[in-house]
Design a protein around this motif. Structure first.
Motif, mmCIF file in Angstrom:
data_model
loop_
_atom_site.group_PDB
_atom_site.id
_atom_site.type_symbol
_atom_site.label_atom_id
_atom_site.label_comp_id
_atom_site.label_asym_id
_atom_site.label_seq_id
_atom_site.Cartn_x
_atom_site.Cartn_y
_atom_site.Cartn_z
ATOM 1 N N ILE A 173 4.220 87.753 -8.565
ATOM 2 C CA ILE A 173 3.322 87.731 -7.408
ATOM 3 C C ILE A 173 1.877 87.614 -7.867
ATOM 4 C CG2 ILE A 173 2.458 89.049 -5.414
ATOM 5 C CD1 ILE A 173 5.881 89.852 -6.882
ATOM 6 N N LEU A 174 1.136 86.718 -7.221
ATOM 7 C CA LEU A 174 -0.313 86.653 -7.412
ATOM 8 C C LEU A 174 -0.958 87.042 -6.090
ATOM 9 C CD1 LEU A 174 -2.855 85.957 -9.045
ATOM 10 C CD2 LEU A 174 -2.676 83.621 -8.156
ATOM 11 N N ALA A 209 -5.624 82.554 -13.582
ATOM 12 C CA ALA A 209 -4.675 83.610 -13.210
ATOM 13 C C ALA A 209 -3.468 83.042 -12.479
ATOM 14 C CB ALA A 209 -5.366 84.658 -12.344
ATOM 15 N N LEU A 210 -3.695 81.987 -11.697
ATOM 16 C CA LEU A 210 -2.571 81.381 -10.987
ATOM 17 C C LEU A 210 -1.627 80.693 -11.963
ATOM 18 C CD1 LEU A 210 -2.562 79.617 -7.607
ATOM 19 C CD2 LEU A 210 -1.496 78.454 -9.536
ATOM 20 N N LEU A 256 -6.515 88.210 -8.060
ATOM 21 C CA LEU A 256 -7.582 87.228 -8.142
ATOM 22 C C LEU A 256 -8.516 87.412 -6.955
ATOM 23 C CD1 LEU A 256 -8.929 84.496 -8.945
ATOM 24 C CD2 LEU A 256 -7.049 83.351 -7.753
ATOM 25 N N GLU A 257 -9.815 87.516 -7.238
ATOM 26 C CA GLU A 257 -10.792 87.557 -6.153
ATOM 27 C C GLU A 257 -11.090 86.125 -5.738
ATOM 28 O OE1 GLU A 257 -15.170 89.408 -4.968
ATOM 29 O OE2 GLU A 257 -14.209 89.976 -6.859
ATOM 30 N N ASP A 271 4.771 79.666 -11.934
ATOM 31 C CA ASP A 271 5.255 78.396 -12.467
ATOM 32 C C ASP A 271 5.320 77.409 -11.311
ATOM 33 O OD1 ASP A 271 6.554 76.236 -13.535
ATOM 34 O OD2 ASP A 271 8.371 77.323 -14.135
ATOM 35 N N LEU A 272 4.346 76.508 -11.241
ATOM 36 C CA LEU A 272 4.256 75.600 -10.103
ATOM 37 C C LEU A 272 5.257 74.461 -10.163
ATOM 38 C CD1 LEU A 272 0.423 75.410 -9.366
ATOM 39 C CD2 LEU A 272 2.159 76.985 -8.502
ATOM 40 N N SER A 273 6.127 74.475 -11.154
ATOM 41 C CA SER A 273 7.241 73.520 -11.155
ATOM 42 C C SER A 273 8.427 74.086 -10.366
ATOM 43 C CB SER A 273 7.676 73.197 -12.583
ATOM 44 O OG SER A 273 8.309 74.314 -13.197
ATOM 45 N N GLN A 274 8.326 75.364 -9.994
ATOM 46 C CA GLN A 274 9.371 76.032 -9.231
ATOM 47 C C GLN A 274 8.805 76.472 -7.876
ATOM 48 O OE1 GLN A 274 12.587 76.282 -10.314
ATOM 49 N NE2 GLN A 274 11.889 75.032 -12.043
ATOM 50 N N PRO A 275 9.665 76.593 -6.854
ATOM 51 C CA PRO A 275 9.184 76.951 -5.518
ATOM 52 C C PRO A 275 8.393 78.256 -5.488
ATOM 53 C CG PRO A 275 11.443 76.166 -5.384
ATOM 54 C CD PRO A 275 11.121 76.287 -6.851
ATOM 55 N N VAL A 276 7.404 78.292 -4.592
ATOM 56 C CA VAL A 276 6.517 79.438 -4.404
ATOM 57 C C VAL A 276 6.451 79.754 -2.913
ATOM 58 C CG1 VAL A 276 4.137 80.267 -4.621
ATOM 59 C CG2 VAL A 276 5.124 78.837 -6.428
#
Length: 274
Positions: free
Chosen positions: A95-96, A138-139, A123-124, A144-149
């Motif tokens: 989680i971010l 931080a993101l 993250l601010e 992992d933006l290759s996997q669903p979020v």
């Protein structure tokens, strides 16, 4: 905590006040009371938002199998935060959290601890500037933006004015996420509020009014354009094409009696990116 102005009400701290928390200041309480005077059901709506968050996170992990969350407009820590709900099901969830109130991030770093297997980062950032959120290291380090979020925008977009182009904001965030990602969004509305109370909210001056932007069900539906709505009730089980009331979305017996629709007046849903 740089950037913290306790003389100006902040939505996260006001929300904390409505939920019975102690992490708020006089300005937040004054604003919260002024809104509640005009619409006493705001406390019910705030609680229902929290229940919707809990149900939607559980649904994302259990039924859709998504294990990553970008939670923007985190709010002050309370019971059943996103990572607690998700990691209780699968400790490997990541989680971010993003918020623009320094107090929120300070509390989050101190109180929101991840399981050893998963991860939490903070993250601010401001949802109105989605590019900065997406470019932040931080993101990239957390998700992992290759996997669903799962993009969580719970009770956030009604604080974004038309001048800041809220639909572009959501589209920019979703465009950065892969196929199979989810949008969890709730948005307050004057649609179902009694006319006399809505008139007071619209016409009178009170602290906090200037930052709030009500939208109709049709306008909230536009945030989900191009997405497939999940978990919605509809004819013959086919689901609705428009987001519904958050209090009715996959409600279970553990959530208690369904409040009157006029006491919630918040549209929301879960949409899946093709």
């Amino acid at each position: 905590m740089t950037g913290l102005d306790t003389t100006v009400p902040h939505s996260a701290r006001r929300y904390n006040y409505w939920l019975g928390g102690k992490d708020n200041f006089e300005a937040d309480r004054h604003s919260g009371d002024a809104i509640a005077e005009r619409w006493p059901d705001i406390i019910t709506a705030a609680r229902e938002n929290r229940l919707f968050l809990r149900r939607s996170v559980r649904y994302a992990v259990r039924h859709v199998g998504v294990r990553q969350f970008l939670d923007i407009g985190t709010g002050l820590p309370t019971a059943d935060n996103t990572h607690q709900v998700a990691q209780a099901i699968d400790p490997f969830c990541r989680i971010l959290y993003v918020d623009n109130d320094p107090l929120v991030l300070t509390h989050a770093r101190a109180l929101l601890t991840s399981t050893p297997e998963g991860g939490c980062a903070y993250l601010e950032g401001d949802v109105r500037v989605p590019e900065k959120i997406l470019e932040d290291p931080a993101l990239q380090e957390t998700l992992d933006l290759s996997q669903p979020v799962v993009l969580m925008l719970v009770a956030v977009m009604h604080f974004v004015s038309d001048a800041d182009d809220p639909y572009r904001v959501v589209a920019t965030l979703l465009d950065a996420l892969p196929s199979g990602s989810l949008l969890v969004l709730s948005h307050a509305s004057y649609d179902l509020i009694p006319a006399e109370q809505a008139a007071r909210l619209i016409e009178e001056d009170y602290p906090g009014k200037e930052g709030f932007h009500s939208r109709t069900r049709a306008e909230v539906s536009a945030f989900f354009e191009g997405l497939r709505l999940l978990g919605q009730p509809g004819p013959a089980g086919g689901g609705s094409r428009r987001p519904g009331l958050i209090s009715e979305w996959r409600r279970g017996p553990e959530d208690g009696q369904v409040p009157p629709r006029s006491a919630v007046s918040t549209w929301g849903g879960v949409g899946r990116k093709p």
